[in-house]
Design a protein around this motif. Structure first.
Motif, PDB file in Angstrom:
ATOM      1  N   ALA A  89      -7.345   9.610   6.107  1.00  0.00           N
ATOM      2  CA  ALA A  89      -5.888   9.773   6.043  1.00  0.00           C
ATOM      3  C   ALA A  89      -5.160   8.498   6.478  1.00  0.00           C
ATOM      4  N   THR A  90      -5.694   7.787   7.460  1.00  0.00           N
ATOM      5  CA  THR A  90      -5.077   6.531   7.899  1.00  0.00           C
ATOM      6  C   THR A  90      -5.116   5.504   6.783  1.00  0.00           C
ATOM      7  N   ASP A  91      -6.238   5.435   6.067  1.00  0.00           N
ATOM      8  CA  ASP A  91      -6.358   4.496   4.949  1.00  0.00           C
ATOM      9  C   ASP A  91      -5.320   4.799   3.872  1.00  0.00           C
ATOM     10  N   ARG A  92      -5.172   6.067   3.543  1.00  0.00           N
ATOM     11  CA  ARG A  92      -4.186   6.454   2.522  1.00  0.00           C
ATOM     12  C   ARG A  92      -2.759   6.186   3.010  1.00  0.00           C
ATOM     13  N   ALA A  93      -2.512   6.425   4.294  1.00  0.00           N
ATOM     14  CA  ALA A  93      -1.181   6.166   4.863  1.00  0.00           C
ATOM     15  C   ALA A  93      -0.849   4.676   4.813  1.00  0.00           C
ATOM     16  N   LEU A  94      -1.836   3.831   5.082  1.00  0.00           N
ATOM     17  CA  LEU A  94      -1.604   2.382   5.014  1.00  0.00           C
ATOM     18  C   LEU A  94      -1.291   1.941   3.582  1.00  0.00           C
ATOM     19  N   GLU A  95      -1.996   2.497   2.605  1.00  0.00           N
ATOM     20  CA  GLU A  95      -1.694   2.170   1.207  1.00  0.00           C
ATOM     21  C   GLU A  95      -0.264   2.571   0.868  1.00  0.00           C
ATOM     22  N   GLN A  96       0.159   3.745   1.335  1.00  0.00           N
ATOM     23  CA  GLN A  96       1.534   4.200   1.076  1.00  0.00           C
ATOM     24  C   GLN A  96       2.543   3.290   1.754  1.00  0.00           C
ATOM     25  N   ARG A  97       2.252   2.840   2.977  1.00  0.00           N
ATOM     26  CA  ARG A  97       3.170   1.933   3.692  1.00  0.00           C
ATOM     27  C   ARG A  97       3.284   0.607   2.957  1.00  0.00           C
ATOM     28  N   PRO A 148      -8.105  -2.115   8.840  1.00  0.00           N
ATOM     29  CA  PRO A 148      -7.841  -1.052   7.870  1.00  0.00           C
ATOM     30  C   PRO A 148      -6.717  -1.410   6.888  1.00  0.00           C
ATOM     31  N   ALA A 149      -5.709  -2.151   7.337  1.00  0.00           N
ATOM     32  CA  ALA A 149      -4.629  -2.567   6.431  1.00  0.00           C
ATOM     33  C   ALA A 149      -5.143  -3.560   5.395  1.00  0.00           C
ATOM     34  N   ARG A 150      -6.009  -4.459   5.809  1.00  0.00           N
ATOM     35  CA  ARG A 150      -6.610  -5.406   4.850  1.00  0.00           C
ATOM     36  C   ARG A 150      -7.495  -4.657   3.850  1.00  0.00           C
ATOM     37  N   ARG A 151      -8.253  -3.661   4.335  1.00  0.00           N
ATOM     38  CA  ARG A 151      -9.076  -2.849   3.422  1.00  0.00           C
ATOM     39  C   ARG A 151      -8.197  -2.116   2.420  1.00  0.00           C
ATOM     40  N   ALA A 152      -7.076  -1.560   2.896  1.00  0.00           N
ATOM     41  CA  ALA A 152      -6.151  -0.854   2.004  1.00  0.00           C
ATOM     42  C   ALA A 152      -5.626  -1.806   0.931  1.00  0.00           C
ATOM     43  N   ALA A 153      -5.286  -3.023   1.333  1.00  0.00           N
ATOM     44  CA  ALA A 153      -4.793  -4.011   0.366  1.00  0.00           C
ATOM     45  C   ALA A 153      -5.870  -4.358  -0.658  1.00  0.00           C
ATOM     46  N   ARG A 154      -7.122  -4.498  -0.215  1.00  0.00           N
ATOM     47  CA  ARG A 154      -8.207  -4.815  -1.163  1.00  0.00           C
ATOM     48  C   ARG A 154      -8.418  -3.681  -2.153  1.00  0.00           C
ATOM     49  N   ARG A 155      -8.322  -2.436  -1.692  1.00  0.00           N
ATOM     50  CA  ARG A 155      -8.456  -1.303  -2.621  1.00  0.00           C
ATOM     51  C   ARG A 155      -7.318  -1.324  -3.647  1.00  0.00           C
ATOM     52  N   MET A 156      -6.132  -1.666  -3.191  1.00  0.00           N
ATOM     53  CA  MET A 156      -4.985  -1.726  -4.097  1.00  0.00           C
ATOM     54  C   MET A 156      -5.129  -2.874  -5.102  1.00  0.00           C
ATOM     55  N   ALA A 211       2.509  -3.431   7.531  1.00  0.00           N
ATOM     56  CA  ALA A 211       2.083  -2.056   7.257  1.00  0.00           C
ATOM     57  C   ALA A 211       1.500  -1.415   8.509  1.00  0.00           C
ATOM     58  N   ALA A 212       0.705  -2.179   9.257  1.00  0.00           N
ATOM     59  CA  ALA A 212       0.102  -1.654  10.478  1.00  0.00           C
ATOM     60  C   ALA A 212       1.179  -1.302  11.500  1.00  0.00           C
ATOM     61  N   ARG A 213       2.180  -2.159  11.646  1.00  0.00           N
ATOM     62  CA  ARG A 213       3.264  -1.898  12.605  1.00  0.00           C
ATOM     63  C   ARG A 213       4.128  -0.727  12.164  1.00  0.00           C
ATOM     64  N   ALA A 214       4.310  -0.564  10.862  1.00  0.00           N
ATOM     65  CA  ALA A 214       5.103   0.558  10.366  1.00  0.00           C
ATOM     66  C   ALA A 214       4.391   1.884  10.645  1.00  0.00           C
ATOM     67  N   LEU A 215       3.065   1.860  10.643  1.00  0.00           N
ATOM     68  CA  LEU A 215       2.298   3.081  10.875  1.00  0.00           C
ATOM     69  C   LEU A 215       2.169   3.400  12.367  1.00  0.00           C
ATOM     70  N   ASP A 216       1.930   2.378  13.182  1.00  0.00           N
ATOM     71  CA  ASP A 216       1.759   2.592  14.619  1.00  0.00           C
ATOM     72  C   ASP A 216       2.293   1.373  15.384  1.00  0.00           C
ATOM     73  N   PRO A 217       3.569   1.389  15.774  1.00  0.00           N
ATOM     74  CA  PRO A 217       4.173   0.229  16.425  1.00  0.00           C
ATOM     75  C   PRO A 217       3.498  -0.195  17.734  1.00  0.00           C
ATOM     76  N   ASP A 218       2.853   0.721  18.429  1.00  0.00           N
ATOM     77  CA  ASP A 218       2.244   0.387  19.717  1.00  0.00           C
ATOM     78  C   ASP A 218       0.819  -0.161  19.591  1.00  0.00           C
ATOM     79  N   ASP A 219       0.014   0.439  18.746  1.00  0.00           N
ATOM     80  CA  ASP A 219      -1.393   0.029  18.607  1.00  0.00           C
ATOM     81  C   ASP A 219      -1.674  -0.544  17.220  1.00  0.00           C
TER      82      ASP A 219
END
Length: 132
Positions: free
Chosen positions: A52-60, A94-102, A79-87
């Protein structure tokens, strides 16, 4: 019975088809040793899959790019900051992986210093943009 003779053209076509295959989890090119019907490049990717995190990052990534001009790009950290500003740092890979899938689906391009790069081999800071 006669054996089929492989031509250079057959070998090149097979190699080109194989080079286009990407891992369903990390988005990198599949290794040449992978079975023709393999979905993942490694046991680690098979274990991780796409969650679900991977799919959320692709959506972001998609939403962030849609909110900007067609010529703009974003950093995976956006994208990572939009999903979780603290961590957000834990979400960088995972954001780089999402970009590669896209990239594999033709939705985005990955650039370094304004030039499109191969997402399977890119090292260091990258930017994500819509294909031009």
């Amino acid at each position: 019975m006669g054996r089929a003779i492989r031509t250079d053209a057959d070998a090149a076509a097979n190699e080109a088809e194989h080079a286009e295959r990407t891992c369903a989890s990390c988005g990198r090119r599949m290794p040449s040793s992978a079975a023709p019907d393999a979905k993942y490049c490694s046991a680690a990717c098979r274990k991780h899959g796409v969650d679900a995190t991977d799919r959320a990052l692709e959506q972001r990534i998609d939403k962030l790019l849609a909110a900007r001009s067609r010529s703009s790009s974003i950093c995976p950290s956006d994208a990572a900051r939009a999903l979780d500003p603290d961590d957000w740092r834990d979400l960088m890979e995972p954001a780089r992986r999402a970009a590669r899938r896209m990239v594999a689906r033709g939705e985005v391009e990955i650039t370094q210093h304004g030039s499109v790069v191969d997402p399977s081999t890119a090292k260091g800071p990258i930017r994500i943009r819509r294909p031009r």
